[in-house]
Design a protein around this motif. Structure first.
Motif, PDB file in Angstrom:
ATOM      1  N   MET A 108      -6.500  52.222 -18.689  1.00 52.32           N
ATOM      2  CA  MET A 108      -7.637  51.980 -19.901  1.00 52.32           C
ATOM      3  C   MET A 108      -8.300  50.602 -19.645  1.00 52.32           C
ATOM      4  N   GLN A 109      -9.638  50.535 -19.640  1.00 55.01           N
ATOM      5  CA  GLN A 109     -10.301  49.412 -19.704  1.00 55.01           C
ATOM      6  C   GLN A 109     -10.232  48.524 -20.460  1.00 55.01           C
ATOM      7  N   GLN A 110      -9.804  47.282 -20.314  1.00 59.98           N
ATOM      8  CA  GLN A 110      -9.530  46.344 -21.356  1.00 59.98           C
ATOM      9  C   GLN A 110     -10.991  45.422 -21.386  1.00 59.98           C
ATOM     10  N   THR A 111     -11.927  45.602 -22.540  1.00 57.23           N
ATOM     11  CA  THR A 111     -13.161  44.812 -23.023  1.00 57.23           C
ATOM     12  C   THR A 111     -12.916  43.248 -22.751  1.00 57.23           C
ATOM     13  N   GLY A 112     -13.579  42.547 -22.033  1.00 49.89           N
ATOM     14  CA  GLY A 112     -13.373  41.252 -22.225  1.00 49.89           C
ATOM     15  C   GLY A 112     -12.477  40.760 -20.931  1.00 49.89           C
ATOM     16  N   THR A 113     -11.702  41.553 -20.467  1.00 48.51           N
ATOM     17  CA  THR A 113     -10.858  40.990 -19.383  1.00 48.51           C
ATOM     18  C   THR A 113     -11.476  40.918 -17.928  1.00 48.51           C
ATOM     19  N   VAL A 114     -11.027  39.977 -17.368  1.00 45.07           N
ATOM     20  CA  VAL A 114     -11.446  39.734 -15.899  1.00 45.07           C
ATOM     21  C   VAL A 114     -10.262  39.906 -14.970  1.00 45.07           C
ATOM     22  N   SER A 115     -10.513  40.860 -14.423  1.00 47.94           N
ATOM     23  CA  SER A 115      -9.552  41.430 -13.043  1.00 47.94           C
ATOM     24  C   SER A 115      -9.964  40.452 -11.925  1.00 47.94           C
ATOM     25  N   VAL A 116      -8.962  39.728 -11.434  1.00 48.93           N
ATOM     26  CA  VAL A 116      -9.149  38.884 -10.195  1.00 48.93           C
ATOM     27  C   VAL A 116      -8.322  39.522  -9.065  1.00 48.93           C
ATOM     28  N   ILE A 117      -8.997  40.066  -8.325  1.00 47.57           N
ATOM     29  CA  ILE A 117      -8.478  40.789  -6.923  1.00 47.57           C
ATOM     30  C   ILE A 117      -8.417  39.985  -5.959  1.00 47.57           C
ATOM     31  N   ILE A 118      -7.178  39.920  -5.246  1.00 49.36           N
ATOM     32  CA  ILE A 118      -7.052  38.975  -4.224  1.00 49.36           C
ATOM     33  C   ILE A 118      -6.409  39.880  -2.921  1.00 49.36           C
ATOM     34  N   PRO A 119      -7.128  40.082  -1.908  1.00 46.75           N
ATOM     35  CA  PRO A 119      -7.083  40.898  -0.798  1.00 46.75           C
ATOM     36  C   PRO A 119      -6.166  39.721  -0.144  1.00 46.75           C
ATOM     37  N   CYS A 120      -4.889  40.040   0.661  1.00 50.99           N
ATOM     38  CA  CYS A 120      -4.122  38.970   1.168  1.00 50.99           C
ATOM     39  C   CYS A 120      -3.591  39.793   2.682  1.00 50.99           C
ATOM     40  N   TYR A 121      -3.842  38.833   3.962  1.00 47.78           N
ATOM     41  CA  TYR A 121      -3.662  39.341   4.998  1.00 47.78           C
ATOM     42  C   TYR A 121      -3.060  38.013   5.891  1.00 47.78           C
TER      43      TYR A 121
ATOM     44  N   ILE B 260     -15.120  41.829 -12.901  1.00 49.47           N
ATOM     45  CA  ILE B 260     -14.270  41.642 -11.636  1.00 49.47           C
ATOM     46  C   ILE B 260     -14.924  40.328 -11.089  1.00 49.47           C
ATOM     47  N   LEU B 261     -13.591  39.592 -10.415  1.00 51.03           N
ATOM     48  CA  LEU B 261     -13.888  38.507  -9.673  1.00 51.03           C
ATOM     49  C   LEU B 261     -12.895  38.779  -8.423  1.00 51.03           C
ATOM     50  N   LEU B 262     -13.568  38.677  -7.208  1.00 49.82           N
ATOM     51  CA  LEU B 262     -12.882  38.836  -5.931  1.00 49.82           C
ATOM     52  C   LEU B 262     -12.610  37.389  -5.237  1.00 49.82           C
ATOM     53  N   LEU B 263     -11.673  37.047  -5.134  1.00 50.46           N
ATOM     54  CA  LEU B 263     -10.946  35.939  -4.559  1.00 50.46           C
ATOM     55  C   LEU B 263     -10.230  35.891  -3.225  1.00 50.46           C
ATOM     56  N   ASP B 264     -10.479  35.464  -2.072  1.00 47.23           N
ATOM     57  CA  ASP B 264      -9.565  35.717  -1.086  1.00 47.23           C
ATOM     58  C   ASP B 264      -8.310  34.552  -1.129  1.00 47.23           C
ATOM     59  N   ALA B 265      -7.407  34.834  -0.467  1.00 52.01           N
ATOM     60  CA  ALA B 265      -6.118  34.300  -0.801  1.00 52.01           C
ATOM     61  C   ALA B 265      -6.134  32.757  -0.293  1.00 52.01           C
ATOM     62  N   ASP B 266      -7.281  32.160   0.366  1.00 48.28           N
ATOM     63  CA  ASP B 266      -7.094  30.972   0.624  1.00 48.28           C
ATOM     64  C   ASP B 266      -8.052  30.166  -0.223  1.00 48.28           C
TER      65      ASP B 266
END
Length: 705
Positions: free
Chosen positions: A1-14, A92-98
């Motif tokens: 369920m989508q939360q209005t006003g929430t920012v999902s920070v996605i961190i791909p990590c290798y 959405i905020l995409l943030l690399d692991a470094d």
């Protein structure tokens, strides 16, 4: 369920587990309250990384457990899609692991995204750190230019619906997948907004994937343009000549920058000093990366005043205010929420006063926010940020007064600001009436440092037009209170004298002054801007007189300015250049004074209440200065130092010599100076006086209600 006003920070990590803790800490420090964090382990085979990611399952950020997803190593595009698909936020905020983000970044992006329905992407300027430390500025959004080169960082904040509409990242692209993503988003009509402050921190190091992509740059560009050939053909039809010319300039600038990035270090330094200013001028950008909100320093009304009075209408961003506003149960009634409005964060006495006050307010448990209003590099940004992360450089971000005013009022309401502390900000004065109109509960307190009647502009005269917007005025000397009342018509009970405060050590012995007395030489110092007001050349003349009578004196000058070269030239012509150390602008002036200075010699034309003099007293250093308001407010003649007529550098030299030759007198002056600082100018005491005024003003409303 989508939360209005929430920012999902996605961190791909290798295999970047060694940096991941810093990344998560930067998210946790965010001023925005509604965040979920999803780490996607892209098949890491480094045990340190695997172990750290696993430990993150127990970590909470903004009240939510960090989510961990795993996949075989398939690259960042697949990892980002996997994370976004599992996210619950509508941003959405995409943030690399470094990499890292500024504490205010997400909050500012949300203000834009909730204010402008047509904006779907907010992207910042970039602060490089690690192997390279500089700022990279993006540019205003233009889809046609985006087709030529990518000026959007992958760590923009965007609406999730955008990702859904364009079917996410293309997982088959061998590199530059973020550019492809933004191109396809633009082709669907999704627009971007440049947040001009450098709020995204990109780590420069050899392991960066961007470095690897850049090695096959031409191949990747050709691939992306061929893949999106239909988009390029459609865009080409609508490009007119003017836009095409602009694109050519941008292309040339980009090519120069790209070639320069591979140059040797000495050529890069030349480029930053010579080529960069030329490019900025060609692109009509200043060092902040934007067209400036022009602020003309004049006593007359300006177009800004005119616009505010006749044209401005506040459009509230209710969604932003609702998302940020704390519930009443979360508000501590004993904690004040204070917003400082200042022109800049740079090296100077007034800025040191503001920094010390903020430090004290924070230590006493209050919440402090800060707005600067001029376009500037803000050399002391990090010093202020160490005390409060809630900083907005209005002059660097905004190019229009309407948007700036909307943001200011929204921010005040969303953050429950109770008190605004103004200090020498022209734009702050101009917007004070608007703030009072829309936020009548907020108390505005004005701090004036110095009257400068001989200058075309000063804040005593300028403030008269806006004084009705202030709830109270603070001046730093009794003389300035008389001036404000007698000359500028202020009401006596609206003015309070609070001298500048400084940090004072607990005991005289801690000043270490007596250790300097034991030396075989006496160091006489100057700290200040190398400008006419400070008369630095009179210091050199006095030094020359002193050297005629003793060889046991040397001299240090700390400061920079337009007269630095002339001052050095004078020292050379008098043959005493080898006796004077010119240190330039320094952030550690107090430490230098404590370690080196036996006496402080300050031949100023005028002063407010000189913070450098108070700092000298706190270190037990006697002061010889000119007999002008400010200096004669703090120096007790023949007790803590001497005051001498302006221009009489020979008598200044005589006063210095009397203390050099009489060690016991110098020790007596030193002890007197320290006791005066401790009893009258302790920052702990003076900051409490500010807080007493704030609480008194706020209690008046409580009594009325």
């Amino acid at each position: 369920m989508q939360q209005t006003g929430t920012v999902s920070v996605i961190i791909p990590c290798y295999n970047h587990g060694k940096y991941l803790s810093e990344t998560l800490d930067s998210i946790e420090a965010s001023t925005y309250p509604r965040i979920e964090v999803i780490i996607v382990d892209d098949g890491s085979n480094n045990q340190e990384t695997v172990d750290f990611i696993e430990s993150c399952r127990e970590r909470k950020i903004k009240g939510q457990y960090v989510k961990i997803l795993k996949q075989e190593n398939q690259g960042p595009a697949t990892a980002r899609n996997k994370g976004i698909n599992a996210s619950s936020g509508n941003f959405i905020l995409l943030l690399d692991a470094d990499d890292k983000i500024d504490e205010t970044y997400i909050e500012k992006c949300i203000w834009v995204l909730t204010k402008y329905p047509h904006i779907s992407i907010v992207y910042p300027s970039v602060q490089h750190f690690g192997d390279q430390k500089d700022i990279w500025h993006a540019q205003p959004y233009d889809f046609r230019l985006l087709l030529d080169y990518n000026y959007l960082v992958v760590s923009a904040v965007f609406k999730k619906e955008l990702w859904e509409k364009i079917d996410g990242f293309d997982e088959k692209i061998p590199g530059y997948e973020d550019w492809d993503f933004w191109i396809r988003a633009g082709s669907f009509g999704y627009e971007g907004y440049w947040l001009r402050e450098p709020l995204f921190f990109y780590r420069k190091h050899n392991e960066s994937r961007l470095n690897r992509d850049n090695q096959q740059r031409k191949k990747l560009i050709s691939f992306i343009k061929e893949k999106n050939s239909q988009i390029y053909r459609e865009a080409a039809k609508s490009i007119n000549g003017r836009q095409e010319n602009k694109s050519l300039v941008q292309k040339l600038a980009t090519k120069i920058i790209r070639v320069g990035s591979h140059a040797p270090s000495f050529l890069k330094n030349i480029g930053r000093r010579i080529v960069k200013p030329i490019l900025e001028k060609a692109l009509r950008q200043d060092s902040s990366g934007s067209d400036t909100l022009f602020q003309m320093q004049t006593l007359e009304e300006t177009s800004v005043d005119n616009y505010i009075r006749h044209s401005y209408e506040y459009t509230p961003n209710l969604q932003y205010i609702d998302l940020l506003t704390k519930r009443k149960s979360e508000v501590d009634r004993e904690t004040l929420s204070i917003l400082f409005v200042v022109p800049w964060l740079t090296v100077g006495g007034a800025d040191k006063v503001n920094l010390d006050l903020i430090t004290q307010f924070k230590e006493k448990g209050h919440e402090v926010h800060l707005f600067s209003t001029l376009t500037d590099k803000h050399a002391w940004h990090e010093q202020f940020k160490s005390m409060t992360s809630k900083i907005t450089h209005l002059g660097n971000w905004f190019t229009g007064i309407n948007e700036l005013l909307d943001y200011t009022i929204d921010y005040i309401q969303a953050n429950n600001i109770q008190v605004i502390q103004m200090s020498n900000s022209q734009l702050g004065y101009q917007i004070a009436h608007v703030i009072k109109k829309h936020c009548p509960h907020v108390k505005i307190v004005d701090l004036l440092h110095m009257e400068e009647p001989y200058y075309p502009f000063d804040y005593f005269r300028y403030s008269v037009r806006y004084k009705d917007a202030f709830d109270h005025r603070i001046v730093i000397t009794s003389y300035l209170k008389e001036v404000l009342i007698d000359k500028y018509g202020e009401t006596p009970n609206r003015v309070t004298v609070i001298p500048n405060g400084i940090n004072v050590v607990d005991t005289y012995e801690e000043t270490d002054y007596l250790k300097k007395v034991e030396r075989n030489e006496c160091v006489i110092g100057f700290v200040g801007r190398m400008e006419e007001q400070k008369l630095p050349m009179d210091f050199v003349q006095a030094a020359n007189e002193i050297r005629k009578h003793t060889r046991h004196a040397r001299f240090i000058m700390v400061g920079d300015g337009s007269l630095l070269k002339s001052t050095k030239d004078l020292a050379n012509s008098l043959g005493i250049a080898n006796c004077i150390t010119f240190m330039g602008s320094r952030n550690d002036a107090v430490e230098i004074m404590k370690e080196e200075f036996s006496l402080l010699l300050m031949p100023s034309l005028r002063e407010g209440l000189p913070i450098v003099g108070l700092e000298a007293f706190s270190l037990g250093i006697p002061v010889i200065a000119t007999n002008v308001p400010g200096w004669n407010d703090i120096i007790f003649q023949d007790k803590t130092g001497f005051t001498i007529s302006v221009g009489d550098y020979k008598k200044m030299a005589v006063s210095c010599l009397s203390l050099i030759s009489n060690v016991e007198k110098r020790k007596e002056f030193s002890k007197n100076a320290y006791l005066l600082a401790q009893q009258s100018y302790s920052i702990s005491k003076t900051s409490s006086n500010y807080l007493d005024i704030y609480k008194s003003l706020l209690s008046q409303d409580s009594c009325i209600s």
